[in-house]
Design a protein around this motif. Structure first.
Motif, PDB file in Angstrom:
ATOM      1  N   PHE A 282      17.434   4.225   5.488  1.00 32.85           N
ATOM      2  CA  PHE A 282      15.903   4.269   5.251  1.00 32.85           C
ATOM      3  C   PHE A 282      15.216   3.826   6.594  1.00 32.85           C
ATOM      4  CE2 PHE A 282      12.457   1.353   4.119  1.00 32.85           C
ATOM      5  CZ  PHE A 282      11.859   2.121   3.195  1.00 32.85           C
ATOM      6  N   GLU A 283      15.895   3.150   7.620  1.00 29.93           N
ATOM      7  CA  GLU A 283      15.012   2.856   8.682  1.00 29.93           C
ATOM      8  C   GLU A 283      15.571   3.719   9.877  1.00 29.93           C
ATOM      9  OE1 GLU A 283      14.455  -1.922   8.729  1.00 29.93           O
ATOM     10  OE2 GLU A 283      16.151  -1.368   9.584  1.00 29.93           O
ATOM     11  N   GLY A 288      11.723   4.265   7.764  1.00 27.95           N
ATOM     12  CA  GLY A 288      10.897   3.019   6.920  1.00 27.95           C
ATOM     13  C   GLY A 288      11.100   1.725   7.702  1.00 27.95           C
ATOM     14  N   ARG A 296       2.911   2.507   6.024  1.00 37.66           N
ATOM     15  CA  ARG A 296       3.561   3.532   6.399  1.00 37.66           C
ATOM     16  C   ARG A 296       3.866   4.568   5.369  1.00 37.66           C
ATOM     17  NH1 ARG A 296       2.206   1.299  10.590  1.00 37.66           N
ATOM     18  NH2 ARG A 296       3.454   0.474  12.042  1.00 37.66           N
ATOM     19  N   ILE A 298       5.869   8.094   4.082  1.00 36.23           N
ATOM     20  CA  ILE A 298       6.790   9.246   4.091  1.00 36.23           C
ATOM     21  C   ILE A 298       6.371  10.350   3.621  1.00 36.23           C
ATOM     22  CG2 ILE A 298       9.335   9.798   3.613  1.00 36.23           C
ATOM     23  CD1 ILE A 298      10.173   7.064   3.731  1.00 36.23           C
ATOM     24  N   THR A 317       6.546   3.398   2.282  1.00 41.08           N
ATOM     25  CA  THR A 317       8.078   3.079   2.539  1.00 41.08           C
ATOM     26  C   THR A 317       8.244   1.994   1.935  1.00 41.08           C
ATOM     27  OG1 THR A 317       7.143   1.818   4.432  1.00 41.08           O
ATOM     28  CG2 THR A 317       7.763   4.003   4.953  1.00 41.08           C
ATOM     29  N   SER A 319      10.155  -1.088   0.148  1.00 41.29           N
ATOM     30  CA  SER A 319      11.456  -1.974   0.353  1.00 41.29           C
ATOM     31  C   SER A 319      11.536  -2.744  -0.777  1.00 41.29           C
ATOM     32  CB  SER A 319      11.497  -2.462   1.782  1.00 41.29           C
ATOM     33  OG  SER A 319      10.342  -3.710   1.660  1.00 41.29           O
ATOM     34  N   TYR A 325      16.941   1.070  -0.830  1.00 40.41           N
ATOM     35  CA  TYR A 325      15.527   1.590  -0.647  1.00 40.41           C
ATOM     36  C   TYR A 325      15.298   2.950  -1.089  1.00 40.41           C
ATOM     37  CZ  TYR A 325      16.189  -2.449   2.335  1.00 40.41           C
ATOM     38  OH  TYR A 325      16.532  -3.865   2.869  1.00 40.41           O
ATOM     39  N   ILE A 327      13.154   6.544  -2.238  1.00 41.30           N
ATOM     40  CA  ILE A 327      12.224   7.592  -1.981  1.00 41.30           C
ATOM     41  C   ILE A 327      12.266   8.464  -3.294  1.00 41.30           C
ATOM     42  CG2 ILE A 327      11.708   9.295  -0.258  1.00 41.30           C
ATOM     43  CD1 ILE A 327      13.094   7.991   1.741  1.00 41.30           C
ATOM     44  N   ARG A 354       8.373  10.533  10.316  1.00 36.48           N
ATOM     45  CA  ARG A 354       8.368  10.090   8.893  1.00 36.48           C
ATOM     46  C   ARG A 354       7.723  11.416   7.947  1.00 36.48           C
ATOM     47  NH1 ARG A 354       7.984   5.402  10.963  1.00 36.48           N
ATOM     48  NH2 ARG A 354       5.631   5.681  11.867  1.00 36.48           N
TER      49      ARG A 354
END
Length: 408
Positions: A282-283, A288, A296, A298, A317, A319, A325, A327, A354
């Motif tokens: 994720f990060e 994210g 932020r 995506i 993003t 969390s 996480y 999407i 992103r």
């Protein structure tokens, strides 16, 4: 503060995200806010990306915003149509003007936006235009300055003075002069692309005689909004079937050798379209911010087997308290999770910060076995663990030549 928008830079912040953050109140109070933005060029995709975001919807539900766009280049009839649509949607809170002048030796070229919010004036000044490329893909730079009290009033007074002295240049979207210039921009673009295509054809004739007589896939369309002028969209390019202007399409091309994630999508019952990833993916891959409260986004576009670029998917993003996480993937809408041992496979290509092209490959698809064999070779299955394999475009293209990405 100074920021750089660069998809290959680990600390990149996009102009798009900076604007959304500046437009967000830090306090849950009802107050009078205002804002304005000036951009040299605009496209329909850029305008949609910014003004159709929930942050701007919330802002414009109670507050006034003035948008000024130039028409010296790029801004075409399709962009004007989108701006009219947005103006009508948010009226009377969104005012849209076009800076139209007769100074032959001068180009209207500013890019800045400001918000008066939470008792301060937030000013973003940078190089990115109101296009998908300018807001997300291009290498751009910008600064964010915060002004309060006397300094904030000075900025507003300076802005008001500029508006007053340029009133004669600020025309409505429906002004005939604006419409003519927008149409000429489209025509100029197509003529330029024709010339580029001819030059490319000459190069191919010199270097590859076997393909010199093949038809070009860069032929422009014939009309623009009912007028006998080109639209500026290359309709025979597989992606460009009315969804994207060519300027915005270029924000989604696959260049160089960007990062790729090949990932099995876990079963989350009827909600499996909300694909779960661990915090590392994720990060580090999607960019994210776990537990963060900054704006932020995506961006995703699904690519089918024919190379068609589908509608833009914009995802905050998100969390959650668990270690997963999410999407959400529109391509999974209406599909049942497969039974048996085979799992859906998502392939994500990072084209900018992103911003991702992706394909969702399902068991039974003609290319599924090709992708599965590649994943098995690179990362054999271990129990029930979802596999996540990081690679690059060169390797993916060599091992999965049937994917629709290569037809874009």
């Amino acid at each position: 503060m100074f920021y750089i928008q660069d998809g290959r830079f680990s600390h990149s912040l996009t102009t798009h995200e900076a604007i959304l953050t500046a437009a967000t109140s830090k306090h849950n109070v009802v107050d009078f806010f205002a804002g304005a933005g000036v951009f040299a060029f605009a496209t329909s995709g850029g305008a949609s990306l910014l003004f159709e975001d929930q942050v701007f919807k919330d802002f414009l539900s109670n507050n006034h915003f003035t948008l000024i766009v130039g028409v010296d280049d790029i801004t075409n009839t399709k962009a004007l149509n989108k701006l009219r649509e947005l103006r009508d949607l948010y009226q009377p809170n969104l005012e849209v003007k076009v800076f139209c002048h007769n100074d032959r030796g001068s180009l209207f070229h500013p890019k800045f936006i400001w918000f008066k919010i939470d008792g301060e004036l937030r000013l973003i000044t940078g190089s990115g235009n109101l296009t998908e490329k300018g807001l997300r893909r291009n290498r751009e730079a910008f600064t964010i300055n915060i002004y309060k009290d006397t300094a904030a009033r000075a900025v507003e007074e300076y802005w008001d003075l500029w508006i007053s002295e340029n009133n004669s240049n600020l025309l409505d979207l429906d002004d005939e002069k604006v419409i003519r210039k927008a149409a000429r921009n489209a025509e100029r673009f197509v003529r330029t692309r024709r010339l580029e295509t001819e030059l490319e054809g000459d190069e191919e004739e010199n270097t590859s005689p076997d393909t010199a007589n093949e038809p070009s896939d860069l032929e422009p369309t014939d009309t623009i909004a009912g007028e006998n002028l080109p639209e500026g969209v290359l309709v025979n390019t597989p992606n460009a079937t009315g969804i994207l202007e060519t300027e915005d399409y270029e924000a989604w091309t696959i260049e160089d050798n960007p990062e790729v994630l090949v990932a099995e999508i876990p079963n989350n019952n009827v909600r499996w379209k909300q694909a779960n990833f661990n915090v590392a993916v994720f990060e580090r891959f999607f960019g994210g911010i776990a537990g963060g409260h900054v704006e932020r986004r995506i961006l995703l576009r699904h690519v089918g087997n024919t190379g068609l670029l589908e509608e833009l998917e914009v995802r905050p993003t998100v969390s959650v308290k668990s270690k997963n996480y999410r999407i959400e993937l529109n391509a999974a809408t209406g599909l049942d999770y497969p039974k048996g041992d085979d799992r859906p496979i998502g392939i994500f290509i990072k084209v900018a910060t992103r911003s991702f092209l992706y394909s969702l490959v399902m068991p039974g698809d003609v290319i599924y076995n090709e992708v599965l064999d590649y994943l098995n070779d690179c990362e054999p299955r271990a129990g029930i663990r979802m596999r996540r394999y990081l690679t690059n475009v060169e390797e993916l293209r060599a091992n999965c030549p049937s994917l629709g990405f290569w037809l874009i």
